[in-house]
Scaffold this motif. Sequence first.
Motif, PDB file in Angstrom:
ATOM      1  N   THR A   1       1.465  12.403  -3.039  1.00 36.15           N
ATOM      2  CA  THR A   1       0.639  11.467  -2.702  1.00 36.15           C
ATOM      3  C   THR A   1       1.339  10.042  -2.747  1.00 36.15           C
ATOM      4  O   THR A   1       1.524   9.242  -1.996  1.00 36.15           O
ATOM      5  N   ARG A   2       1.781   9.943  -4.115  1.00 37.01           N
ATOM      6  CA  ARG A   2       2.510   8.712  -4.475  1.00 37.01           C
ATOM      7  C   ARG A   2       3.723   8.340  -3.618  1.00 37.01           C
ATOM      8  O   ARG A   2       3.973   7.348  -3.125  1.00 37.01           O
ATOM      9  N   SER A   3       4.661   9.726  -3.452  1.00 32.92           N
ATOM     10  CA  SER A   3       5.769   9.364  -2.623  1.00 32.92           C
ATOM     11  C   SER A   3       5.502   8.845  -1.117  1.00 32.92           C
ATOM     12  O   SER A   3       6.002   8.182  -0.744  1.00 32.92           O
ATOM     13  N   GLN A   4       4.347   9.477  -0.610  1.00 33.86           N
ATOM     14  CA  GLN A   4       4.114   9.071   0.913  1.00 33.86           C
ATOM     15  C   GLN A   4       3.440   7.909   0.885  1.00 33.86           C
ATOM     16  O   GLN A   4       3.916   7.018   1.678  1.00 33.86           O
ATOM     17  N   LEU A   5       2.725   7.140  -0.233  1.00 30.19           N
ATOM     18  CA  LEU A   5       2.266   5.961   0.082  1.00 30.19           C
ATOM     19  C   LEU A   5       3.254   4.934  -0.274  1.00 30.19           C
ATOM     20  O   LEU A   5       3.503   3.759   0.312  1.00 30.19           O
ATOM     21  N   ALA A   6       4.308   5.151  -1.249  1.00 28.70           N
ATOM     22  CA  ALA A   6       5.627   4.375  -1.371  1.00 28.70           C
ATOM     23  C   ALA A   6       6.280   4.281  -0.197  1.00 28.70           C
ATOM     24  O   ALA A   6       6.869   3.168  -0.145  1.00 28.70           O
ATOM     25  N   ARG A   7       6.678   5.184   0.399  1.00 34.18           N
ATOM     26  CA  ARG A   7       7.498   5.181   1.548  1.00 34.18           C
ATOM     27  C   ARG A   7       6.974   4.197   2.691  1.00 34.18           C
ATOM     28  O   ARG A   7       7.456   3.850   3.351  1.00 34.18           O
TER      29      ARG A   7
ATOM     30  N   GLY B   1       7.932   0.657   4.202  1.00 32.60           N
ATOM     31  CA  GLY B   1       8.496   0.642   5.650  1.00 32.60           C
ATOM     32  C   GLY B   1       9.351   1.853   6.035  1.00 32.60           C
ATOM     33  O   GLY B   1      10.101   1.652   7.098  1.00 32.60           O
ATOM     34  N   GLU B   2       9.510   2.721   5.245  1.00 30.38           N
ATOM     35  CA  GLU B   2      10.537   3.910   5.404  1.00 30.38           C
ATOM     36  C   GLU B   2       9.824   4.955   6.184  1.00 30.38           C
ATOM     37  O   GLU B   2      10.810   5.805   6.574  1.00 30.38           O
ATOM     38  N   VAL B   3       8.558   4.891   6.667  1.00 25.87           N
ATOM     39  CA  VAL B   3       7.905   6.155   7.232  1.00 25.87           C
ATOM     40  C   VAL B   3       7.054   5.550   8.283  1.00 25.87           C
ATOM     41  O   VAL B   3       6.231   4.695   8.061  1.00 25.87           O
ATOM     42  N   ALA B   4       7.111   6.151   9.483  1.00 27.12           N
ATOM     43  CA  ALA B   4       5.829   5.511  10.592  1.00 27.12           C
ATOM     44  C   ALA B   4       4.700   6.161  10.460  1.00 27.12           C
ATOM     45  O   ALA B   4       4.539   7.272   9.718  1.00 27.12           O
TER      46      ALA B   4
END
Length: 587
Positions: A374-380, A384-387
């Motif tokens: 979850t932290r990885s997804q939020l940080a990305r 702005g690394e993920v749409a």
Amino acid sequence: MTQTETQTALQRLALALVGAMAGLAAWFFGEMADTMFHNPRLFLLSVSFVMGGFALFLGIVGPLGWTRALAGAMGLAALVSGLLTWATFRFDTLEPFFDSGLPIAAMGLLLVIGTPFVSAGLQRRGGVLDYPLLFDTAWAILVRYMAAWLFTGVAWALVFLSNALLEIVGVTVIEDVLEIDPVPFALTGLFLGLAIAIMHELRAYVSPFLVLRLFRVILPVLTLVVAVFLVALPLRGLFGLFGDLSVAATLMAVTIAAITLVTSALDRGPEDEAQAAAMRWGARIMCLMLPFLAAAAAWAVWLRVAAYGWTPERLAAGLSAGLLLGYAVLYALSVLTPDWAARIRKVNLAMALVVLALAALWLTPVIQAEAISTRSQLARYEAGEVAVEDLALWEMKDDWGRAGMAGLTRLRDMAAAGDDALAAALDRLDSATSRYAFEQAPETPTTEAEIADVLALLAVYPEGQEISRTELATLSPDVLDQLAKSCTLGDAEGPGCAVVLADLDPYREGEEGILLQRTQGQRRLIVTGLSRVDGALRTGRDLYADVTGVQLGVQVDQMLKSLAAGDIVIQPSGRQMITLGGTSVIP
């Protein structure tokens, strides 16, 4: 009957009864426990402790005796079931906990790897760190269980054959008994317990010796295969090969097999290790190649993580790749020393303890895969690394327990701060009742400007064939969206998107053909069936051609060059039909 024979018969009977009790316990937990356990976590604790305890006891009772085996089995089963139950508190319900399968895999590792340590520790003082004893114990347990399950399968085959034989003369007593719900479970356990007792009695004959010798024969063959793979790897094109977890899984599986074969060749000690030059050099060469194989697996996982972020599955793959890389590097360094075989045995002992520790930590808050993911997804997303469409929103909601729900709360705050695209995705997430419903995003109408851009870049064959803007607009928005991306990838080698249309089937209305699209970052074409009827275009089944062109029988490069040159030929396929009495049939 002598006293020894009596003791042997009693031992067989006792273990057969223990196996039958294990079978009845499995039936009870599967059929009856839902009416007796109203707390799911209590149920999980009970079933993992009882069934794990039975499995452990039957595995170690032979060399230990009943008292020590019972104490060891209950101790390890209590530890593992306690850790497993503790891990469930990351979730509000147990369904997503079991769906991932990763906690169960961690439990399996603890049981499989921990059992030899428990048995060796109880056999003699200091046995936990006695590599020869651990080696013998681990392989003996494996072989006993394999042989016992084989015996169980044969016993059931005889039961069914006996039933079939008696049914010929109208006797259905066996079938009638088997229809009693707990009987098949009890019989399976009884056969297994009896077989384990016999396997221990015949341990001088049914030993791991045969398995280890067979593994040694395979080692030089696998060494050659791995060498060919490593030589061909740079020629294949690294970036097109890696970045897929299935590739990583294959590489890790081969690495595990290689480590197992090297371990079998080195056996328990110097007096038992392989002496043949081919075996020893095969083992040493394999050890030197292992770092490259393990590094390739780790790189494949990392490329996937770098592109999409962490998930529990990728975290498990990353830890596995890291462990195998540790094995590989230590094996290679050991081979460079004079007493390399002894050093590798020490590496095996140390790394087994590391695996045990990581498997236990996976079930504790120290390695909480859902929170890390979850932290990885939020940080990305914040970086702005993920749409929005690539965020693991459904996983946070349905699979990642309380950590995922906390992540969604954070995302809702971000949406409320003015992120309209994220707000729309979260609204769709809230209303969706399944992953499929959520992923089927509402189709965004394609603008006239976007259609015009595609039409300007779309190559249409054969010469003289045309597609109008009106016809192009009849394609679904998702196809047009993909076309808009593909058409911009055209270069000197060929167009980014193309259509080939002709009256391929005179017995069907309209025209048929294919839609070809290039994809970003890979030498790949997406080939889709296409038809035009009454001024409308419709797409059909996709056919993918990779760089080797296995599925289309051609090279993708050659297809692109042919498209660029307009080298398109419409020709009969050569099939004939069968006519019977004026009626034609095409098989």
